[in-house]
Motif scaffolding. Sequence first.
Motif, PDB file in Angstrom:
ATOM      1  N   ILE A  44       3.818   7.033   7.815  1.00  0.00           N
ATOM      2  CA  ILE A  44       3.322   5.723   8.451  1.00  0.00           C
ATOM      3  C   ILE A  44       2.376   5.236   7.332  1.00  0.00           C
ATOM      4  O   ILE A  44       1.331   5.948   6.963  1.00  0.00           O
ATOM      5  CB  ILE A  44       2.807   5.718   9.870  1.00  0.00           C
ATOM      6  CG1 ILE A  44       2.741   4.399  10.345  1.00  0.00           C
ATOM      7  CG2 ILE A  44       1.765   6.676   9.944  1.00  0.00           C
ATOM      8  CD1 ILE A  44       2.435   4.324  11.775  1.00  0.00           C
ATOM      9  N   ASP A  45       2.290   4.172   7.114  1.00  0.00           N
ATOM     10  CA  ASP A  45       1.216   3.253   6.154  1.00  0.00           C
ATOM     11  C   ASP A  45      -0.152   3.462   7.154  1.00  0.00           C
ATOM     12  O   ASP A  45      -0.359   3.362   7.926  1.00  0.00           O
ATOM     13  CB  ASP A  45       1.540   1.803   6.204  1.00  0.00           C
ATOM     14  CG  ASP A  45       0.656   0.843   5.193  1.00  0.00           C
ATOM     15  OD1 ASP A  45       0.362   1.205   4.123  1.00  0.00           O
ATOM     16  OD2 ASP A  45      -0.265   0.375   5.990  1.00  0.00           O
ATOM     17  N   ALA A  46      -1.150   3.947   5.906  1.00  0.00           N
ATOM     18  CA  ALA A  46      -2.426   4.374   6.437  1.00  0.00           C
ATOM     19  C   ALA A  46      -3.020   3.229   7.310  1.00  0.00           C
ATOM     20  O   ALA A  46      -3.619   3.525   8.403  1.00  0.00           O
ATOM     21  CB  ALA A  46      -3.348   4.888   5.621  1.00  0.00           C
ATOM     22  N   GLU A  47      -3.047   2.073   6.826  1.00  0.00           N
ATOM     23  CA  GLU A  47      -3.586   1.015   7.434  1.00  0.00           C
ATOM     24  C   GLU A  47      -3.036   0.636   8.806  1.00  0.00           C
ATOM     25  O   GLU A  47      -3.684   0.365   9.926  1.00  0.00           O
ATOM     26  CB  GLU A  47      -3.633  -0.420   6.816  1.00  0.00           C
ATOM     27  CG  GLU A  47      -4.434  -0.190   5.432  1.00  0.00           C
ATOM     28  CD  GLU A  47      -4.380  -1.425   4.595  1.00  0.00           C
ATOM     29  OE1 GLU A  47      -3.557  -2.711   4.720  1.00  0.00           O
ATOM     30  OE2 GLU A  47      -5.003  -1.354   3.419  1.00  0.00           O
ATOM     31  N   ASP A  48      -1.569   0.752   8.938  1.00  0.00           N
ATOM     32  CA  ASP A  48      -0.797   0.655  10.293  1.00  0.00           C
ATOM     33  C   ASP A  48      -1.231   1.756  11.155  1.00  0.00           C
ATOM     34  O   ASP A  48      -1.706   1.544  12.627  1.00  0.00           O
ATOM     35  CB  ASP A  48       0.622   0.925  10.166  1.00  0.00           C
ATOM     36  CG  ASP A  48       1.058  -0.316   9.307  1.00  0.00           C
ATOM     37  OD1 ASP A  48       0.640  -1.631   9.083  1.00  0.00           O
ATOM     38  OD2 ASP A  48       2.397  -0.437   8.671  1.00  0.00           O
TER      39      ASP A  48
END
Length: 90
Positions: A44-48
């Motif tokens: 998963i995208d780190a910011e998400d």
Amino acid sequence: MLSNVVDISVSCARSRLADVIDHARVHHVPVFLTRRGRRVAAVIDAEDLERITQAAEDLEDIKAVEVARAEVAEHGTIHWDEVKADLGLA
């Protein structure tokens, strides 16, 4: 590229790791890694992930406030002088 694929085997992901990461980051959807057809992990995208984690923490805080309000409604409040005395601060 992975187009709309959100499930990929671990062995395939191993050989296409950069594509898997890019897909999660660009499309903001998790890419589930599977082993024998069963989901075992996700990329998963780190910011998400940070947003999801913050939202979960906010929900925990809201729940704690609701519990505290229910306790005050049931038992009332304690005067500050009593709290200080109980803590040996008075």
